[in-house]
Each structure stands twice: as structure tokens, then as C-alpha cells.
Scaffold this motif. Structure first.
Motif, PDB file in Angstrom:
ATOM      1  N   LYS A 104       0.794  -1.242  -0.109  1.00 34.39           N
ATOM      2  CA  LYS A 104       0.069  -0.081   0.104  1.00 34.39           C
ATOM      3  C   LYS A 104       0.823   1.290  -0.332  1.00 34.39           C
ATOM      4  CE  LYS A 104      -3.726  -2.393   2.696  1.00 34.39           C
ATOM      5  NZ  LYS A 104      -4.421  -2.552   3.870  1.00 34.39           N
ATOM      6  N   LYS A 105       2.138   0.961   0.233  1.00 33.13           N
ATOM      7  CA  LYS A 105       3.262   2.325   0.382  1.00 33.13           C
ATOM      8  C   LYS A 105       3.421   2.586  -1.279  1.00 33.13           C
ATOM      9  CE  LYS A 105       3.112   2.447   4.692  1.00 33.13           C
ATOM     10  NZ  LYS A 105       2.551   3.445   5.530  1.00 33.13           N
ATOM     11  N   ASN A 138       0.694  -4.914  -6.703  1.00 30.85           N
ATOM     12  CA  ASN A 138      -0.307  -3.990  -5.918  1.00 30.85           C
ATOM     13  C   ASN A 138       1.018  -2.871  -5.371  1.00 30.85           C
ATOM     14  OD1 ASN A 138      -2.691  -5.319  -5.714  1.00 30.85           O
ATOM     15  ND2 ASN A 138      -1.995  -6.500  -4.127  1.00 30.85           N
ATOM     16  N   LYS A 139       2.211  -3.002  -5.250  1.00 28.03           N
ATOM     17  CA  LYS A 139       3.114  -1.985  -4.898  1.00 28.03           C
ATOM     18  C   LYS A 139       2.812  -0.996  -6.116  1.00 28.03           C
ATOM     19  CE  LYS A 139       6.602  -4.611  -2.600  1.00 28.03           C
ATOM     20  NZ  LYS A 139       8.029  -5.012  -2.632  1.00 28.03           N
ATOM     21  N   SER A 142      -0.310   1.053  -6.171  1.00 27.92           N
ATOM     22  CA  SER A 142      -0.107   2.032  -5.208  1.00 27.92           C
ATOM     23  C   SER A 142       0.582   3.115  -5.535  1.00 27.92           C
ATOM     24  CB  SER A 142       0.156   1.300  -3.814  1.00 27.92           C
ATOM     25  OG  SER A 142      -0.666   0.405  -3.632  1.00 27.92           O
TER      26      SER A 142
END
Length: 231
Positions: A104-105, A138-139, A142
Motif C-alpha cells: 500500500k506504500k 499492488n506496489k 499503489s
């Protein structure tokens, strides 16, 4: 040399693993009440994890351990080294929390978006990563760089990991790339550079720390924006 396909490493090359990881570790320090484990310093925890994590990734890339063993041991050993009495189950629990939070970062290495914007009109961009497929995707989502890339190639898809040349061979075949028109860009000398060289692929070594190497890459840069002088 005219290149058409650019293959990037993700962590430490585009996605700022150290900064993103540090934020997650600060959350873990509070969430798991590390002060009660007599770990009084967040800085000590972050520093020790960085050392242990790099060590276990080096073992993984040498095929000396499995992904599961990395997940079990890196937090356990970090805490043991700091004097806490913990087992693998607790280490795995922390690791799963970490892996849920980390993607999420969104912090990127300086110059990433500028470079990708510059390259996208003229090149096909892809990722070759030893990370887990869903986490790497996902990285990238995000940090809003997912749309720059065609294929996201991980060891899960290729069935092997860098520096094994087979992951580079797989990437070239999957993308219908011509090897002579392909370029690997990464920060890890052994995994990214020597691995790509073994597959006869040209390389750009992103080397901000000026590490001395025995086998020279095709190009070497200290800042990502230097890619715009090469390509």
C-alpha cells in the motif's frame, strides 16, 4: 545500439523499498508493542531488519532457502538479534502483517516518474522481479506506475528467479522481444546485472552507492535520470 524492450527491476530500482519498509516497520513496532519485548528503539529495529532482510534475500537468490523460509525467519531473526525471545510462528505473523501493509506504500526512487514518462513513447517497458506476483502488482498500483508497463514477470510466473538466466529467457520469449534490442536495468549487481549478462542481455547498473564490480555492465548510472542520457 537501438533498444526496443526495457526490463526494469522493481524494488530499490523504481519502488523505494527502504523508505516504504521503514514506514511499515514503524507501524509494526507500535502494533506489536515491541517495547514490551524490551526493544526500546525503533531505529535499532529498522536497521537490524534491513540487514537481516538483505541477508535472507541473498540466500533466496542463491537458492539456499525457500520463500516460505524467508517469510518465517526474517522477522524472527531480527527480533532474536535484538534480544527478544520469539519463535517462527510469531515471526510469520509479523511477516504476514508486513506483506499486507507494504504494497500500500507509494514512495518511489527519485526520478522514477520523470524517466518513465520520457521512455514510454519510444520503448516497451516491463518488470522482472524476484518478488511475489500479487504484492509487486499492488506496489505498482499503489505508486501509480502500473500503467507504464506491459509484462510484470516474477519468479512465480517464470518458475525461477534472478540471477538464473532462465527468467530472462522467459521474459524475452513472453514479450516477443529481440534479445539484441533488450536492456535490463537494476540495482542488484548479482541478480540483475550478472543474471542478465549470463542471458546475453545488455545491462544498466543503477549503482547509487558506487559499488565496485568485477564484470562491467553495458552502462552504469548513479541516478535514474541518467537513463535519459543513454536512451
Amino acid at each position: 545500439m537501438t533498444y526496443k524492450h526495457l526490463f526494469f527491476d522493481l524494488d530499490h530500482t523504481l519502488w523505494d523499498f527502504e523508505r516504504n519498509s521503514a514506514e511499515c516497520l514503524a507501524d509494526i513496532y507500535e502494533q506489536f508493542r515491541f517495547k514490551s519485548l524490551n526493544i526500546s528503539s525503533l531505529d535499532a529495529f529498522q536497521s537490524e531488519f534491513s540487514i537481516v532482510n538483505k541477508y535472507y534475500w541473498s540466500l533466496l537468490e542463491s537458492n539456499k532457502i525457500t520463500h516460505h523460509e524467508l517469510r518465517q525467519r526474517r522477522f524472527r531473526d531480527t527480533l532474536l538479534n535484538l534480544g527478544a525471545d520469539v519463535d517462527e510462528d510469531f515471526g510469520l505473523e509479523i511477516n504476514e502483517y508486513f506483506l499486507g501493509l507494504l504494497p500500500k506504500k507509494a514512495h518511489l526512487i527519485e526520478g522514477t516518474v520523470e524517466v518513465l514518462e520520457y521512455l514510454l513513447p519510444n520503448y516497451e517497458l516491463h518488470i522482472i522481479s524476484n518478488g511475489w506476483q500479487d504484492i509487486q502488482v499492488n506496489k505498482m498500483k499503489s505508486s501509480e506506475i502500473h500503467h507504464y508497463f506491459g509484462e510484470i514477470i516474477t519468479n512465480e510466473l517464470a518458475g525461477t528467479r534472478k540471477p538464473d538466466r532462465r527468467i530472462f529467457d522467459y521474459a524475452v520469449e513472453l514479450t516477443n522481444a529481440n534479445l539484441a534490442e533488450s536492456l535490463m536495468i537494476g540495482d542488484n549487481y548479482e541478480a540483475d546485472i550478472l543474471g542478465a549478462i549470463s542471458a546475453n542481455m545488455n545491462t544498466v547498473f543503477y549503482n547509487p552507492d558506487a559499488i565496485t564490480t568485477t564484470q562491467k555492465p553495458t552502462f552504469e548510472i548513479k541516478k535514474l535520470v541518467e537513463l535519459m542520457e543513454i536512451l
